[in-house]
Design a protein around this motif. Structure first.
Motif, mmCIF file in Angstrom:
data_model
loop_
_atom_site.group_PDB
_atom_site.id
_atom_site.type_symbol
_atom_site.label_atom_id
_atom_site.label_comp_id
_atom_site.label_asym_id
_atom_site.label_seq_id
_atom_site.Cartn_x
_atom_site.Cartn_y
_atom_site.Cartn_z
ATOM 1 N N GLY A 79 0.779 -1.235 0.000
ATOM 2 C CA GLY A 79 0.000 0.000 0.000
ATOM 3 C C GLY A 79 0.807 1.278 0.000
ATOM 4 N N LEU A 80 1.946 1.303 -0.680
ATOM 5 C CA LEU A 80 2.754 2.518 -0.731
ATOM 6 C C LEU A 80 2.074 3.571 -1.600
ATOM 7 C CD1 LEU A 80 4.811 0.443 0.339
ATOM 8 C CD2 LEU A 80 6.532 1.560 -1.051
ATOM 9 N N SER A 81 2.002 4.792 -1.083
ATOM 10 C CA SER A 81 1.460 5.901 -1.874
ATOM 11 C C SER A 81 2.446 6.229 -2.982
ATOM 12 C CB SER A 81 1.253 7.133 -0.981
ATOM 13 O OG SER A 81 2.512 7.686 -0.607
ATOM 14 N N GLY A 82 2.014 7.002 -3.941
ATOM 15 C CA GLY A 82 2.885 7.390 -5.047
ATOM 16 C C GLY A 82 4.155 8.075 -4.577
ATOM 17 N N THR A 83 4.028 8.978 -3.616
ATOM 18 C CA THR A 83 5.187 9.709 -3.095
ATOM 19 C C THR A 83 6.162 8.773 -2.396
ATOM 20 O OG1 THR A 83 3.777 11.637 -2.764
ATOM 21 C CG2 THR A 83 5.881 11.625 -1.603
ATOM 22 N N VAL A 84 5.651 7.887 -1.576
ATOM 23 C CA VAL A 84 6.503 6.947 -0.843
ATOM 24 C C VAL A 84 7.153 5.964 -1.824
ATOM 25 C CG1 VAL A 84 6.511 5.108 0.894
ATOM 26 C CG2 VAL A 84 5.227 7.220 1.310
ATOM 27 N N GLN A 85 6.397 5.539 -2.793
ATOM 28 C CA GLN A 85 6.927 4.618 -3.792
ATOM 29 C C GLN A 85 8.090 5.253 -4.561
ATOM 30 O OE1 GLN A 85 3.847 2.938 -6.191
ATOM 31 N NE2 GLN A 85 5.055 1.132 -6.643
ATOM 32 N N LYS A 86 7.996 6.556 -4.842
ATOM 33 C CA LYS A 86 9.086 7.273 -5.524
ATOM 34 C C LYS A 86 10.366 7.242 -4.699
ATOM 35 C CE LYS A 86 6.413 10.523 -8.273
ATOM 36 N NZ LYS A 86 6.018 11.921 -8.442
ATOM 37 N N VAL A 87 10.234 7.416 -3.388
ATOM 38 C CA VAL A 87 11.404 7.375 -2.504
ATOM 39 C C VAL A 87 12.061 5.996 -2.583
ATOM 40 C CG1 VAL A 87 12.184 7.485 -0.106
ATOM 41 C CG2 VAL A 87 10.547 9.171 -0.955
ATOM 42 N N PHE A 88 11.257 4.954 -2.557
ATOM 43 C CA PHE A 88 11.798 3.595 -2.648
ATOM 44 C C PHE A 88 12.486 3.360 -3.998
ATOM 45 C CE2 PHE A 88 9.546 2.895 1.201
ATOM 46 C CZ PHE A 88 10.110 1.777 1.781
ATOM 47 N N LYS A 89 11.913 3.890 -5.066
ATOM 48 C CA LYS A 89 12.526 3.715 -6.392
ATOM 49 C C LYS A 89 13.816 4.517 -6.528
ATOM 50 C CE LYS A 89 8.541 2.275 -8.968
ATOM 51 N NZ LYS A 89 7.927 2.161 -10.254
ATOM 52 N N LEU A 90 13.799 5.767 -6.069
ATOM 53 C CA LEU A 90 14.988 6.623 -6.171
ATOM 54 C C LEU A 90 16.170 6.066 -5.392
ATOM 55 C CD1 LEU A 90 13.419 10.193 -5.913
ATOM 56 C CD2 LEU A 90 14.605 9.229 -7.892
ATOM 57 N N THR A 91 15.889 5.420 -4.286
ATOM 58 C CA THR A 91 16.952 4.866 -3.443
ATOM 59 C C THR A 91 17.227 3.397 -3.776
ATOM 60 O OG1 THR A 91 15.336 4.279 -1.736
ATOM 61 C CG2 THR A 91 16.435 6.429 -1.529
ATOM 62 N N ARG A 92 16.500 2.874 -4.748
ATOM 63 C CA ARG A 92 16.608 1.482 -5.192
ATOM 64 C C ARG A 92 16.215 0.480 -4.101
ATOM 65 N NH1 ARG A 92 18.375 0.289 -9.916
ATOM 66 N NH2 ARG A 92 19.386 -1.637 -9.276
ATOM 67 N N MET A 93 15.526 0.953 -3.086
ATOM 68 C CA MET A 93 15.032 0.060 -2.037
ATOM 69 C C MET A 93 13.887 -0.804 -2.555
ATOM 70 S SD MET A 93 16.701 0.144 0.798
ATOM 71 C CE MET A 93 18.217 0.287 -0.092
ATOM 72 N N ASP A 94 13.321 -0.425 -3.698
ATOM 73 C CA ASP A 94 12.282 -1.265 -4.297
ATOM 74 C C ASP A 94 12.862 -2.589 -4.794
ATOM 75 O OD1 ASP A 94 13.688 0.045 -6.372
ATOM 76 O OD2 ASP A 94 11.944 0.024 -7.703
ATOM 77 N N THR A 95 14.183 -2.678 -4.888
ATOM 78 C CA THR A 95 14.825 -3.946 -5.261
ATOM 79 C C THR A 95 15.166 -4.789 -4.029
ATOM 80 O OG1 THR A 95 17.069 -3.020 -5.274
ATOM 81 C CG2 THR A 95 15.817 -2.883 -7.332
ATOM 82 N N VAL A 96 15.099 -4.178 -2.859
ATOM 83 C CA VAL A 96 15.424 -4.860 -1.604
ATOM 84 C C VAL A 96 14.170 -5.471 -0.974
ATOM 85 C CG1 VAL A 96 16.317 -4.516 0.748
ATOM 86 C CG2 VAL A 96 17.408 -3.356 -1.196
ATOM 87 N N PHE A 97 13.066 -4.742 -1.054
ATOM 88 C CA PHE A 97 11.819 -5.151 -0.418
ATOM 89 C C PHE A 97 10.854 -5.764 -1.427
ATOM 90 C CE2 PHE A 97 13.396 -1.822 2.351
ATOM 91 C CZ PHE A 97 13.128 -2.322 3.617
ATOM 92 N N THR A 98 10.054 -6.715 -0.953
ATOM 93 C CA THR A 98 8.895 -7.165 -1.712
ATOM 94 C C THR A 98 7.795 -6.153 -1.430
ATOM 95 O OG1 THR A 98 9.520 -9.481 -1.496
ATOM 96 C CG2 THR A 98 7.205 -9.013 -2.008
ATOM 97 N N ILE A 99 7.282 -5.523 -2.487
ATOM 98 C CA ILE A 99 6.279 -4.471 -2.331
ATOM 99 C C ILE A 99 5.013 -4.875 -3.085
ATOM 100 C CG2 ILE A 99 5.729 -2.040 -2.740
ATOM 101 C CD1 ILE A 99 8.766 -1.469 -2.593
#
Length: 115
Positions: A79-99
């Motif tokens: 349930g990440l909001s668009g803004t929070v999801q951007k932070v995860f993508k910019l920091t590449r944490m979206d590759t660390v976590f299952t989202i």
């Protein structure tokens, strides 16, 4: 720091009841997450639907929570909001976590309180 949890048959769902995870609450977030992830099911899903802002301290607190659960448990976000999801993508944490897009999708159906 408002965190609630529900155990389902397959996971502990931790719901973040805050709109921001930032420097002001990062330490209390880490401490509360430690309490909620000790014991319980081997799958932890953090429902971040209500969170609309996260800073580097908040991101660090979420990474710390991931490390706290250790390699024997699954630690997922939903349930990440668009803004929070951007932070995860910019920091590449979206590759660390299952989202997951939403908590019901993460669970494969509606959340049922079993405990």
């Amino acid at each position: 720091m408002e965190l609630a949890h529900t155990d389902t048959a397959e996971a502990r769902v931790i719901t973040v009841g805050e709109h921001r995870i930032d420097a002001a609450i990062a330490i209390s977030f880490k401490d509360r997450m430690r309490e909620l992830t000790d014991g319980g099911p081997n799958r932890v899903i953090v429902d971040m639907t209500q969170v609309d802002f996260i800073d580097s301290s908040g991101l660090g607190a979420i990474v710390a929570a991931l490390k706290q659960v250790g390699p024997d448990k699954s630690f997922e976000l939903a349930g990440l909001s668009g803004t929070v999801q951007k932070v995860f993508k910019l920091t590449r944490m979206d590759t660390v976590f299952t989202i997951h897009p939403a908590i019901d999708i993460a669970l494969g159906g509606p959340v049922a309180d079993v405990g």
